[in-house]
Every structure is written in structure tokens, then in C-alpha cells.
Design an enzyme around this catalytic site. Structure first.
Site, PDB file in Angstrom:
ATOM      1  N   SER A 185       0.577  -1.101  -0.238  1.00  0.00           N
ATOM      2  CA  SER A 185       0.016  -0.157   0.122  1.00  0.00           C
ATOM      3  C   SER A 185       1.507   1.167  -0.156  1.00  0.00           C
ATOM      4  O   SER A 185       1.316   1.005  -0.998  1.00  0.00           O
ATOM      5  CB  SER A 185      -1.086   0.420   1.315  1.00  0.00           C
ATOM      6  OG  SER A 185      -1.974   1.215   1.419  1.00  0.00           O
ATOM      7  N   ASP A 239      -0.376  -3.564  -4.258  1.00  0.00           N
ATOM      8  CA  ASP A 239      -2.224  -3.201  -4.213  1.00  0.00           C
ATOM      9  C   ASP A 239      -1.239  -1.567  -3.899  1.00  0.00           C
ATOM     10  O   ASP A 239      -1.905  -1.182  -2.743  1.00  0.00           O
ATOM     11  CB  ASP A 239      -2.685  -2.988  -3.509  1.00  0.00           C
ATOM     12  CG  ASP A 239      -4.063  -2.704  -4.145  1.00  0.00           C
ATOM     13  OD1 ASP A 239      -4.030  -2.814  -5.163  1.00  0.00           O
ATOM     14  OD2 ASP A 239      -5.673  -2.154  -3.428  1.00  0.00           O
ATOM     15  N   HIS A 259      -7.933  -4.807  -0.336  1.00  0.00           N
ATOM     16  CA  HIS A 259      -7.082  -3.946  -0.379  1.00  0.00           C
ATOM     17  C   HIS A 259      -5.983  -5.318   0.053  1.00  0.00           C
ATOM     18  O   HIS A 259      -4.536  -5.177   0.122  1.00  0.00           O
ATOM     19  CB  HIS A 259      -6.767  -2.689   0.238  1.00  0.00           C
ATOM     20  CG  HIS A 259      -5.535  -2.187  -0.146  1.00  0.00           C
ATOM     21  ND1 HIS A 259      -5.327  -1.655  -0.772  1.00  0.00           N
ATOM     22  CD2 HIS A 259      -4.734  -0.635   0.988  1.00  0.00           C
ATOM     23  CE1 HIS A 259      -4.233  -0.239  -1.283  1.00  0.00           C
ATOM     24  NE2 HIS A 259      -4.268  -0.524   0.283  1.00  0.00           N
TER      25      HIS A 259
END
Length: 427
Positions: free
Chosen positions: A149, A173, A243
Site C-alpha cells: 500500500s 496494491d 486491499h
């Protein structure tokens, strides 16, 4: 704060990931970066590294590869639940130094914008450490940054600081908020390392749209993931499930429990239509597989330029030479074949088509297939269609024989059942 533990029976202190709580997040935390070293000899006992005196760290072998694991935004302050898993699984790949970059003091803020602002400072800190590694004999090409992330962009900043000489960056991601309109210099991009691979699982929410590596994997299209909640009533899981799936898919690939092949394609819809199943351009002669070993395709990918590949986390079977779609409903050993309601196919004489079917579980021994061609007609004459050949190709089980059925006469809206047979045996 719980940052240390006593290893029972040995009298040795271990350094734990910083464990904070919501009160810290409400107050706000200031950046402090800790580097926790794990090797095969201390997998369950982290040792915090001194940023400047690596020679005093007997467990740190600068001649071996080094993987840095970099977490993202921590709105609750709790340690990531996957840290121990990724450390153990990375150690199984090869003998290496595994360094968990603990910047929880900085990432743990209710204000996401504050955490974003700290990524540059944390990257500067980590850059200095890697430069010290190089000065003491380590090779930048043996450094692998794995960023989750917000951590993916942090890894990109480190790579940019080091002029792209880092061996590899894996972005799981990469964060989308505040990065959707960022220039390549303001986010992770292919120039940040010698090889950059990216996995997308939540592009329509917390993840970043687009392509940002030498190879970008799009799981189930890169947005909504199967099994994740569809409504806000599911609570926290509704926000984080898609996510977090990037981390769990990466862990699954490290554990060798799932082989996730990515098929190069311009779009997810083309992939689902079975138009992108060719892998002859890749060396070795197979499409890239998500995970630690994707670097074996590196030279081909560098020649091809930025490559987008798609995969499904359900079993894939290519069905060709017929004019209908396969639904994802499972009836034990029965499969129902239907037209996709959103897509009409035109059946013409001597034509063939190729479609992709997805299943939630493996079906090794199919005894019966029920087939129906729905036209939507409720009145009028019933048309008959002759299917010369139906072929089933198990894309993710290439060792299995191709299954076929030859010369079937079908009447519209009427079900026909048959047993598929090996393609080399005609009835």
C-alpha cells in the site's frame, strides 16, 4: 509500548514490531523508523539494527540477498497480522537477510495525510541505511524492497533516491488516495528499480489504478475480489478486504499453495473472453507467475516494456469451438452451460469461438455436463444447432488431457447432457 519480549528459556531479548493503539492514533505519532532483522537462525526473534554500525551485527550477512518488508498506513496502530507469515515464507525461498521496516510511529495516525507526508522522510532514512550497506560491501542489485500500500510508494522513493539501482521492488496494491494524479516522480514507477513488479487488488478504492511496474498483475481485474463483503454492513472488512487481498495472494504464492499465472492482455474483459491465453512470447515458454520467482521473466519483460497481465483466483478452463458461456454455478459433478445474459453471441455456420470459464474449486473428474442454449424465444419454431466439437482445456492443470465432445445436435432452450471424453477418442 510493547516493543520487546523475553524469549522463553534462552534469556535472549527479542525486538518486536511497535504495538500502538487508538489513543496513539488520536494524539498522532511522530516518525521513528526501526529496522528489525530476521534470518533463518532467528526467525522468531527480531534484532533491531543500528542504522550506522552494521559491522557490529553478527547475524547480518552483507554477502547475502536482503529483502526489506515495508508496511503501509496503520490507522489503528496495531502490528500487521501478516508480518510473521511473510518473514517465515521469505526465509523459505532462499538464505537471506529479512528486514522488517517498522515505521508504525508515523504510519499510525488517524490523519492519513500525515502518514503520507512521512513516507518521504522514512524513505530518506532507509536510503541512508542501504547506502551504508553498500559502503560495507553489499550489492544494490541484491536488495529487494517489498512495499504494501503506502509502503509501495515509500519503496519507490527509496529506489528513486538510489537512482534505480535497487535490484527489485514489489508493490502490493500501491496506495491510491493522494497518488491518483501523481507524476512518476511522486509515486512508484518502473524507473525506481532494475525490476518492478506490482499486484493490484483494489483499484476502485484504496489501491492505485493504472500500470506502475515492468509487470502489473491484476487479480480478478484488479478491483473487487471474490469473497469480500459488498456492503458497508460488514464493518471494517468492507473497507480493507480487497486491499489486503494483495498481501494474502503474495503470501499464498510464497507458500507454493497457489500458482497464479498472469496472462498478458489489454483489458480484463478481453481476458474473460479468452482472447489473451497465448504465452509463446515469454521465456521460459510460459506466462509469468505471481510471486517471488517472477524475476525469471525479467529479461523478457524488460524487452517488452510495461506489461499488464490478468489472472483469476478461481480455476480456469478454456472452452473453445462452441457458442455458449459457462456459468460459475457448481452442481457437484454437473455443470450448467448457459449464454452470458449480458453478452449475445452470433452463431454462424463453420465458425468457432473461445471462452473462459471460472470455477470456485477444482473439478478433477467431470462425469456429466448439462448444456442448454438459451435464445429467449418463447414462441415460434424451435431451431436446431449442430455443434461439431466442444473442447475443454484446463489452463491451470496442463498435465491433464484435453476433454472433448463431438457432433452434438441441440434444440434451442432444451437441455442436453453428456460425458466429456479425451479428445483423442471419438465416439
Amino acid at each position: 509500548d510493547n516493543e520487546f519480549k523475553l524469549l522463553c528459556g534462552s534469556g535472549e531479548y527479542c525486538d518486536n514490531f511497535t504495538d500502538l493503539n487508538l489513543s496513539h492514533c488520536f494524539i498522532g505519532t511522530s516518525l521513528y523508523v526501526r529496522l528489525l532483522l530476521y534470518t533463518r537462525s532467528n526467525l522468531d526473534c527480531g534484532h533491531e539494527l543500528n542504522h550506522h554500525h552494521l559491522s557490529t551485527q553478527p547475524l547480518f550477512n552483507l554477502t547475502q540477498p536482503t529483502a526489506f518488508v515495508i508496511h503501509g498506513y496503520r490507522p489503528t496502530g496495531a502490528p500487521p497480522i501478516w508480518i510473521d507469515h511473510i518473514v517465515h515464507l521469505l526465509a523459505e525461498q532462499e538464505d537471506m537477510n529479512i528486514i522488517v521496516v517498522d515505521w508504525n510511529r508515523g504510519a499510525a495516525n488517524l490523519n492519513y495525510f500525515t502518514a503520507v507526508s512521512y513516507t518521504r522522510e522514512a524513505a530518506h532514512n532507509l536510503t541512508g541505511f542501504i547506502m551504508t550497506m553498500e559502503e560495507e560491501g553489499a550489492s544494490l542489485s541484491s536488495v529487494h524492497l517489498i512495499g504494501v500500500s503506502l509502503g509501495a510508494h515509500l519503496a519507490g522513493f527509496v529506489g528513486a533516491n538510489l537512482k534505480g539501482k535497487i535490484g527489485r521492488i514489489t508493490g502490493l496494491d500501491p496506495a491510491g488516495p493522494m497518488f491518483t494524479s501523481a507524476t512518476p516522480e511522486e509515486r512508484l514507477d518502473p524507473s525506481d528499480a532494475m525490476f518492478v513488479d506490482v499486484l493490484h487488488t483494489d483499484m476502485n478504492s484504496f489501491g492505485l489504478r493504472g500500470a506502475h511496474g515492468h509487470i502489473d498483475f491484476y487479480a480478478n481485474g484488479g478491483a473487487d475480489q471474490p469473497g469480500c463483503p459488498k456492503t458497508i454492513f460488514a464493518g471494517k472488512s468492507y473497507f480493507v478486504c480487497d486491499h489486503q487481498r494483495s498481501v494474502f495472494l503474495f503470501l499464498c504464492s510464497l507458500n507454493r499453495t497457489c500458482s497464479l499465472t498472469g496472462y498478458p492482455c489489454s483489458s480484463y474483459s478481453d481476458f474473460l473472453d479468452g482472447r489473451c491465453l497465448q504465452c509463446e512470447t515469454f521465456k521460459p515458454a510460459s506466462c509469468p507467475v505471481l510471486g517471488y520467482d517472477v524475476s525469471q521473466w525479467r529479461e523478457t519483460l524488460l524487452q517488452l516494456g510495461q506489461t499488464k497481465v490478468f489472472f483469476s483466483t478461481t480455476l480456469l478452463i478454456q472452452i473453445s469451438h462452441f457458442g455458449f458461456h459457462l456459468s460459475r454455478q457448481l452442481f457437484q459433478t454437473q455443470i450448467l452451460l448457459l449464454f452470458a445474459p449480458s453478452k449475445l453471441l452470433r452463431l454462424e455456420q463453420y465458425t468457432s469461438t473461445r471462452l473462459l470459464a471460472q470455477f470456485d474449486e477444482d473439478l478433477p473428474n467431470i462425469q456429466k455436463i448439462s448444456l442448454r442454449i438459451n435464445t429467449g424465444n418463447v414462441i415460434g419454431p424451435r431451431y436446431k444447432i449442430r455443434l461439431l466439437r466442444i473442447r475443454f482445456t484446463p489452463l491451470e492443470r496442463p498435465e491433464r488431457p484435453l476433454m472433448c465432445r463431438f457432433d452434438i445436435i441441440m434444440e434451442e432452450n432444451m437441455e442436453v447432457a453428456f460425458r466429456p471424453l479425451p479428445c483423442d477418442s471419438r465416439l
